[in-house]
Design an enzyme around this catalytic site. Structure first.
Site, mmCIF file in Angstrom:
data_model
loop_
_atom_site.group_PDB
_atom_site.id
_atom_site.type_symbol
_atom_site.label_atom_id
_atom_site.label_comp_id
_atom_site.label_asym_id
_atom_site.label_seq_id
_atom_site.Cartn_x
_atom_site.Cartn_y
_atom_site.Cartn_z
ATOM 1 N N ASP A 1 0.790 -1.288 0.333
ATOM 2 C CA ASP A 1 -0.151 -0.141 0.048
ATOM 3 C C ASP A 1 0.450 1.190 -0.107
ATOM 4 O O ASP A 1 2.002 1.059 0.454
ATOM 5 C CB ASP A 1 -0.378 -0.478 1.588
ATOM 6 C CG ASP A 1 -1.972 -1.095 1.180
ATOM 7 O OD1 ASP A 1 -2.512 -1.699 -0.057
ATOM 8 O OD2 ASP A 1 -2.563 -1.814 2.294
ATOM 9 N N ASP B 1 -7.086 -1.171 -4.342
ATOM 10 C CA ASP B 1 -7.865 -1.482 -3.532
ATOM 11 C C ASP B 1 -8.888 0.422 -4.263
ATOM 12 O O ASP B 1 -10.123 0.048 -3.762
ATOM 13 C CB ASP B 1 -7.283 -0.670 -2.195
ATOM 14 C CG ASP B 1 -6.851 -1.282 -1.427
ATOM 15 O OD1 ASP B 1 -6.336 -2.337 -1.505
ATOM 16 O OD2 ASP B 1 -5.608 -0.882 -0.705
#
Length: 189
Positions: free
Chosen positions: A139, A158
């Site tokens: 991330d 995401d």
């Protein structure tokens, strides 16, 4: 010589209407694009942001930082990485099987985004440390704080999953089926 669109005649109206075409190519093409963008950005982040202070952008509204997530969204259930891997595999199989029956452009876009995102995070879970089916998802996008204190750190996959999910919810709310028809049309028959 230009191609004329295929037409069929509607029995109720007797007028030609455009023939329905499956949207599997759109779904798979969009999924491939999301996957490529996700993998490319993750490779870039790992190569340039590892062991480095977060990069501040837009006056602190956006930060680029490397973080690893072994849980689900928002780092929920970090010890259950294998479970999330199996869920992602199931989502991928269901979407690919659904693609053959898909005639709705909206649903093709929604499912293409979800499929590409699921595959992007699945690649991390399968191939990244600490090991097979337990890998940490990379991330790197953080809003308003470099360490995810305001909003959890996320990635392109995401974002695609969330956008696809929201679009799918809107389509379902409007009663649009995978074949492009409306649920209200079926109840009137």
């Amino acid at each position: 010589m230009s191609e004329q669109p295929e037409t069929s005649t509607s029995p109720a109206e007797g007028a030609p209407t455009p023939a329905r075409r499956p949207r599997a190519a759109l779904l798979l093409g969009l999924a491939a694009g999301v996957l490529a963008l996700d993998l490319g950005t993750k490779l870039l982040v790992v190569a340039t942001l590892s062991d480095r202070e977060p990069l501040r952008l837009l006056g602190g509204a956006l930060y680029l930082t490397e973080a690893r997530n072994t849980g689900a969204a928002f780092s929920f259930a970090e010890g259950a990485t294998a479970v999330f891997t199996l869920i992602a595999l199931t989502v991928v199989v269901v979407i690919v099987r659904t693609a053959r029956k898909l005639f709705s452009t909206g649903w093709a876009v929604a499912l293409g985004l979800v499929l590409g995102g699921a595959l992007g995070n699945l690649v991390d879970r399968v191939f990244r440390d600490p090991g097979f089916l337990r890998g940490g998802v990379v991330d790197f996008i953080s809003l308003f704080d470099p360490y995810g204190e305001v909003w959890p750190i996320f990635n392109v996959a995401d974002s695609a999953i969330v956008c696809g999910g929201v679009l799918g919810a809107l389509l379902a709310f409007r009663g649009i089926e995978f074949d492009g028809s409306r649920a209200s049309d079926r109840t009137q028959d």
